[in-house]
Each structure stands twice: as C-alpha cells, then as structure tokens.
Design a protein around this motif. Structure first.
Motif, PDB file in Angstrom:
ATOM      1  N   PRO A 128     -37.339 -18.001 -20.311  1.00  0.00           N
ATOM      2  CA  PRO A 128     -37.366 -17.497 -21.697  1.00  0.00           C
ATOM      3  C   PRO A 128     -35.981 -17.045 -22.178  1.00  0.00           C
ATOM      4  CG  PRO A 128     -39.174 -16.589 -20.416  1.00  0.00           C
ATOM      5  CD  PRO A 128     -38.327 -17.346 -19.445  1.00  0.00           C
TER       6      PRO A 128
ATOM      7  N   TYR B 272     -34.847 -12.877 -18.417  1.00  0.00           N
ATOM      8  CA  TYR B 272     -36.131 -13.359 -17.898  1.00  0.00           C
ATOM      9  C   TYR B 272     -35.924 -14.689 -17.166  1.00  0.00           C
ATOM     10  CZ  TYR B 272     -37.658  -9.999 -21.435  1.00  0.00           C
ATOM     11  OH  TYR B 272     -37.824  -8.869 -22.193  1.00  0.00           O
TER      12      TYR B 272
ATOM     13  N   TYR C 213     -42.887 -17.891 -16.474  1.00  0.00           N
ATOM     14  CA  TYR C 213     -43.909 -16.914 -16.872  1.00  0.00           C
ATOM     15  C   TYR C 213     -45.111 -17.671 -17.427  1.00  0.00           C
ATOM     16  CZ  TYR C 213     -40.090 -13.514 -16.681  1.00  0.00           C
ATOM     17  OH  TYR C 213     -39.044 -12.744 -16.271  1.00  0.00           O
TER      18      TYR C 213
ATOM     19  N   TRP D 157     -47.672 -16.995 -19.876  1.00  0.00           N
ATOM     20  CA  TRP D 157     -47.931 -17.302 -21.295  1.00  0.00           C
ATOM     21  C   TRP D 157     -46.696 -17.864 -21.973  1.00  0.00           C
ATOM     22  CZ3 TRP D 157     -49.364 -13.336 -25.666  1.00  0.00           C
ATOM     23  CH2 TRP D 157     -48.384 -12.364 -25.801  1.00  0.00           C
ATOM     24  N   ASP D 158     -45.515 -17.527 -21.450  1.00  0.00           N
ATOM     25  CA  ASP D 158     -44.306 -18.130 -22.001  1.00  0.00           C
ATOM     26  C   ASP D 158     -44.369 -19.652 -21.837  1.00  0.00           C
ATOM     27  OD1 ASP D 158     -43.845 -15.405 -21.040  1.00  0.00           O
ATOM     28  OD2 ASP D 158     -41.776 -15.660 -21.669  1.00  0.00           O
TER      29      ASP D 158
ATOM     30  N   LYS E 256     -35.772  -7.174 -12.730  1.00  0.00           N
ATOM     31  CA  LYS E 256     -35.899  -5.864 -13.376  1.00  0.00           C
ATOM     32  C   LYS E 256     -36.713  -4.952 -12.475  1.00  0.00           C
ATOM     33  CE  LYS E 256     -37.874  -7.361 -17.101  1.00  0.00           C
ATOM     34  NZ  LYS E 256     -38.762  -7.023 -18.167  1.00  0.00           N
TER      35      LYS E 256
ATOM     36  N   GLN F  59     -51.729 -13.102 -17.352  1.00  0.00           N
ATOM     37  CA  GLN F  59     -51.248 -12.938 -18.737  1.00  0.00           C
ATOM     38  C   GLN F  59     -52.206 -13.681 -19.670  1.00  0.00           C
ATOM     39  OE1 GLN F  59     -47.161 -14.299 -19.063  1.00  0.00           O
ATOM     40  NE2 GLN F  59     -46.418 -12.251 -19.544  1.00  0.00           N
TER      41      GLN F  59
ATOM     42  N   GLY G  81     -49.118  -8.926 -21.973  1.00  0.00           N
ATOM     43  CA  GLY G  81     -47.989  -9.686 -22.521  1.00  0.00           C
ATOM     44  C   GLY G  81     -47.205  -8.845 -23.526  1.00  0.00           C
TER      45      GLY G  81
ATOM     46  N   ASP H 263     -45.864  -5.519 -23.183  1.00  0.00           N
ATOM     47  CA  ASP H 263     -45.653  -4.548 -22.111  1.00  0.00           C
ATOM     48  C   ASP H 263     -45.906  -3.066 -22.421  1.00  0.00           C
ATOM     49  OD1 ASP H 263     -44.753  -7.012 -21.365  1.00  0.00           O
ATOM     50  OD2 ASP H 263     -42.706  -6.405 -20.930  1.00  0.00           O
TER      51      ASP H 263
ATOM     52  N   LEU I 241     -40.582  -2.305 -25.233  1.00  0.00           N
ATOM     53  CA  LEU I 241     -40.884  -3.399 -26.148  1.00  0.00           C
ATOM     54  C   LEU I 241     -42.236  -3.213 -26.836  1.00  0.00           C
ATOM     55  CD1 LEU I 241     -39.898  -6.340 -23.732  1.00  0.00           C
ATOM     56  CD2 LEU I 241     -38.465  -5.231 -25.465  1.00  0.00           C
ATOM     57  N   TRP I 242     -42.409  -3.887 -27.957  1.00  0.00           N
ATOM     58  CA  TRP I 242     -43.676  -3.940 -28.709  1.00  0.00           C
ATOM     59  C   TRP I 242     -44.072  -2.570 -29.270  1.00  0.00           C
ATOM     60  CZ3 TRP I 242     -45.416  -8.928 -29.246  1.00  0.00           C
ATOM     61  CH2 TRP I 242     -44.996  -9.857 -28.279  1.00  0.00           C
TER      62      TRP I 242
ATOM     63  N   GLU J 147     -35.073 -11.881 -29.332  1.00  0.00           N
ATOM     64  CA  GLU J 147     -36.383 -11.536 -28.765  1.00  0.00           C
ATOM     65  C   GLU J 147     -37.268 -10.828 -29.799  1.00  0.00           C
ATOM     66  OE1 GLU J 147     -35.902  -9.139 -25.316  1.00  0.00           O
ATOM     67  OE2 GLU J 147     -37.985  -9.374 -24.653  1.00  0.00           O
TER      68      GLU J 147
ATOM     69  N   PHE K  70     -33.519 -16.679 -27.170  1.00  0.00           N
ATOM     70  CA  PHE K  70     -34.864 -16.426 -26.664  1.00  0.00           C
ATOM     71  C   PHE K  70     -35.774 -17.580 -27.092  1.00  0.00           C
ATOM     72  CE2 PHE K  70     -38.971 -14.012 -26.929  1.00  0.00           C
ATOM     73  CZ  PHE K  70     -39.069 -13.750 -25.576  1.00  0.00           C
TER      74      PHE K  70
ATOM     75  N   TRP L  39     -39.099 -18.272 -27.144  1.00  0.00           N
ATOM     76  CA  TRP L  39     -40.318 -18.249 -27.952  1.00  0.00           C
ATOM     77  C   TRP L  39     -40.072 -18.157 -29.444  1.00  0.00           C
ATOM     78  CZ3 TRP L  39     -43.664 -13.445 -26.891  1.00  0.00           C
ATOM     79  CH2 TRP L  39     -43.783 -13.163 -25.521  1.00  0.00           C
TER      80      TRP L  39
HETATM   81  C1  GLC Z   1     -41.428  -9.527 -21.861  1.00  0.00           C
HETATM   82  C2  GLC Z   1     -42.670  -9.787 -22.711  1.00  0.00           C
HETATM   83  C3  GLC Z   1     -43.663 -10.650 -21.928  1.00  0.00           C
HETATM   84  C4  GLC Z   1     -42.977 -11.924 -21.464  1.00  0.00           C
HETATM   85  C5  GLC Z   1     -41.697 -11.642 -20.689  1.00  0.00           C
HETATM   86  C6  GLC Z   1     -40.881 -12.900 -20.459  1.00  0.00           C
HETATM   87  O1  GLC Z   1     -41.756  -8.781 -20.731  1.00  0.00           O
HETATM   88  O2  GLC Z   1     -43.240  -8.598 -23.131  1.00  0.00           O
HETATM   89  O3  GLC Z   1     -44.751 -10.971 -22.739  1.00  0.00           O
HETATM   90  O4  GLC Z   1     -43.835 -12.737 -20.721  1.00  0.00           O
HETATM   91  O5  GLC Z   1     -40.882 -10.755 -21.431  1.00  0.00           O
HETATM   92  O6  GLC Z   1     -40.508 -13.491 -21.671  1.00  0.00           O
END
Ligand code: GLC
Length: 433
Positions: free
Chosen positions: A35, A40, A44, A46-47, A94, A117, A173, A175, A348-349, A392, A407, A409
């Motif tokens: 990603p 990252y 992953y 869902w990525d 991380k 995920q 997803g 976090d 995040l989020w 991101e 990034f 996505w």
């Molecule tokens: C962050 C996002 C997570 C994603 C990861 C890799 O942790 O919150 O959804 O899978 O990054 O992009």
C-alpha cells in the motif's frame, strides 16, 4: 487533471509498489502490492481486494489474478487467511504489528498474521470474472473462498445470529475508530498514548492466548459486531452466491440464505430507529455504541436494504453540518464527537477524510438513487487528489494530504471514473462542494 493523467498516475504507483518473487517456504511464486512501501510493506487482505478494484479498472486483469492467488497461497487447511502476509520480511514494521501474529518460531519466517479484515474478496474475484469471463480462474479460486467464508461463519459468528464479531480494533480495517474507545476503556477524547496502550494491550492479550477464540470469548475480551465489517460480509456473501451460480455450484443457495440472515440481524440489532443510524454493537452487553462514523451508512451497500432506512440515513446525517458536513466530506468521525481530530496523527480514522470511505458511500448512495449526494463525494475525491496527490488521508476542512505517500488505495478514484453516470471523457478539473 485529465482522466487519462489520473489513470497513468495510479498505474505508476501500483507498478512501483508491486513485489514479485519466489517463496522457498511456501514453494510458490508471489505477487502483491505494498500500500505504501515505507509505512505498509506487506500484503494486506482488504488492501489486496481494493487493489483488484483498481487493477481491473485499469484493465490489468492478469496482475489482479496474481494478487488474489498470492493472498490465498498461505491459506490454512481450515480456511483461515490472515490480514497481513509477511512474504519476505517477517519482522513487523510497526510496534502495533508485533502482537498480531500467532506466537511461535514461525514469527521469524514468512507467515500470516492471526487477524482478519473486512472480506471484500468475493466481489474482487467477481470483478476479475466480469472483465475476463475466465471460468478456469473461478474453478481454482472459488473453493478457497468458500473455505474462507465458512471459516468466518464457524469461528466468528460467535452467538449464531449471523453477525461476525471482531476481536481487536485492527480487524475493522479502521484501526483507531472511536467506537472502540469505550470497549477498551478509554474515556472520550482525541487519540493519545493511553489509547495506544489500551488498544495494543487488546492485541497483547489475544497473543498470549494464541488467538484461541473460545478462550477470548470465555474471558470476555474485546468483541464487537462492527457495522462496516458486517455490511461488507453481507454484500460478499451475495457475491459468493453469484460466483457459485456461474459455476453451477448448489452452495449458491446457502450463501444467499446467510446473506439475508445477516441483513436481517443488522436491521434488528444495529439499526437505531430514533437516531436513524446503524451502530456497532458491544458484543459482551449487546448494547449499541452511540458514535457516528461513516459506517453508520455502510449497510446501504446491501441493495435489498429497505428504502425508508436509506432515506432516513441520508436525510438525517450525510450533509448535516455538526456531523459530516465539511468542505471535503466525509470526515471519519462526526465533527461533534469528542474524538474528532482533523489533522495528521498516528491515531487513524478519527477525523480526516479517506478516499476509501467516499468510494464506499458513493456506491451506497448510487444504488439507492441519491445521485446528487453521490456526485459530491466523487467530486471531493477528485479535488483532493488534484490538490494534494495520492495520500493516505486528508484534512476535511482544507484538503491537505497526510500520512503515507503514494498510497495505493487512493487510486480507487479510477474505479469511479468508470462508473456509469460519472465523470466521462477527459474532464479537465472539478471542484468539491
Ligand atoms: C492502516 C489501515 C488498514 C490497512 C493498513 C495497510 O493500518 O487502517 O486498514 O489495511 O493501513 O494499508
């Protein structure tokens, strides 16, 4: 920016972040997209699915297939697939990653994490099939998907009502999504070190119990029926039924029946008629967690969702200024929530706008015929990318880009360029708001 320039920029990022090689341990070739290489570096779950939506929109179907096959290359005998696949570099990038693997020597070799995920994978495979009509690919991958969805139902539908429970915030997803604050015992407010340790200790406890679900349930640890995960699960059970239909597989019926059960359970347990929102459920108490984030609207992605519910959600929340109305919607938590923080942060989020959420809610609005509202979210995505590049996440007031650079996505924008009724041709630019 012209559509063709956007497509080229996304293609360049995906290409630069693609990793291919041979795994000695798993005796297989692998291919995945990081990603963002610095932040990252792994594959992953869902990525990978989101990358497939992007790749298929760019006509890169073969690359999309390779990514999905790699995602399932380490699948356990019982169907489980972890949310991070450490192909080449087992040690975590991380601190928060460390406790997400199952303890043991395997942590020092290529392996998968012990988390799941949101399961967007059946739709991702459907996209590949739509673009290729490749039934051979389906014959290889659908049995693996069936095992995966059966694992989810068997291990995570803990009380048999159809809804999946997540066992750590990271499984959503999203976090540090503020709905989890009260579950981890964090008093309401912006992210800080206390929140960090409370969330990491959820993973540490799970790790010490080797992620054994029966123990985690018995000890009443973190368990949330999260709206986003379940909306995606429901939508992908329907996609599973449709994939089975293509192969003439009679399991189509059971996936359809389960999708309906999940939808009904979501309405019954998560939908709050007074607040007109779908709330996450604290599985221990069965209580709704009254925090407004964009996932309150995610169930609209289920096409059969009654239209009164769709209408109520859109009317009440979408552009409401104290909640989600910002110059660059949608903030990742309502502006009037005490956790809201619109700037760059490791938590995040909790305020900023993510391209993913706009892409997701766009589909929800589009399916239920809220075309004007959907269009605003698409315009926002375009403007954010034109102004600040593929970041991101972004400040919902100024559009400033934050977090990981290049990034992948945020390239979901190319999927929206292709959606019928959208920006067509080579439009030069557009403005949000
Ligand atoms: C962050 C996002 C997570 C994603 C990861 C890799 O942790 O919150 O959804 O899978 O990054 O992009």
């Amino acid at each position: 920016m012209k559509d063709s320039e956007i497509r080229q920029a996304v293609r360049d990022i995906l290409k630069a972040n693609t990793h291919e090689g041979w795994s000695k341990k798993f005796r297989t070739e692998y291919c995945y997209i990081q990603p963002s290489p610095g932040t990252y570096p792994y594959q992953y779950f869902w990525d990978t699915c989101l990358h497939v939506f992007i790749l298929t929109a760019l006509d890169e179907h073969e690359l999309a297939k390779k990514n999905i096959l790699s995602l399932f290359a380490m699948q356990n005998e019982d169907g489980f697939v972890g949310h991070m696949l450490f192909w080449t570099r087992p040690l975590p990038a991380k601190a928060t990653d460390f406790f997400q693997g199952r303890p043991g020597l395997n942590l020092f070799q290529p392996h998968m994490s012990a988390l799941v995920q949101p399961p967007l994978v059946a739709q991702a495979v459907q996209r590949i099939h739509e673009g290729t009509q490749d039934k051979e690919f389906l014959r290889v991958i659908v049995p693996k998907l069936k095992k995966y969805f059966d694992w989810l139902a068997a291990h995570r539908d803990i009380d048999g009502d159809g809804l999946i429970s997540i066992i750590t915030p990271f499984e959503s997803g999203m976090d540090w999504k503020p709905t989890f604050d009260e579950v981890v015992g964090f008093r309401k407010g912006v992210g800080n070190r206390e929140l960090f340790w409370r969330v990491v200790s959820v993973d540490a406890r799970n790790f010490l119990h080797r992620y054994k679900i029966s123990t985690l349930v018995r000890r009443n640890y973190f368990r949330v029926k999260e709206v986003g995960f379940n909306a995606i699960y429901c939508q992908n059970l329907t996609a599973m039924a449709e994939l089975c239909d293509v192969l003439g597989d009679p399991d189509a019926d059971r996936f359809r029946v389960l999708a309906r059960k999940v939808m009904n359970a979501m309405i019954e347990q998560m939908y709050d008629r007074d607040a007109e929102a779908f709330y996450d459920i604290h599985a221990k108490s069965g209580e709704k967690i009254l925090v407004l984030t964009p996932t309150i609207m995610f169930p609209l992605v289920i096409r059969e969702m009654p239209s009164e519910i769709a209408g109520a959600l859109v009317r009440r929340h979408l552009s409401d200024e104290p909640e989600f109305g910002t110059p660059y919607p949608l903030p990742s938590v309502a502006r009037n929530d005490p956790s809201f923080y619109p700037f760059e942060s490791e938590y995040l989020w909790r305020g900023p706008t993510w391209i993913f959420s706009n892409w997701f809610i766009y589909q929800c609005l589009y399916y239920h015929n809220y075309r004007e509202e959907a269009e605003l979210l698409r315009k926002t995505i375009r403007t954010l990318i034109e102004q600040s590049g593929f970041r991101e996440y972004y400040n919902p007031f100024t559009g400033e880009g934050y977090g990981a650079e290049k990034f992948t996505w945020s390239g979901l924008v190319v999927d929206m360029l292709n959606i019928d009724g959208g920006v067509s041709g080579d439009s030069e630019s557009s403005q949000a708001g």
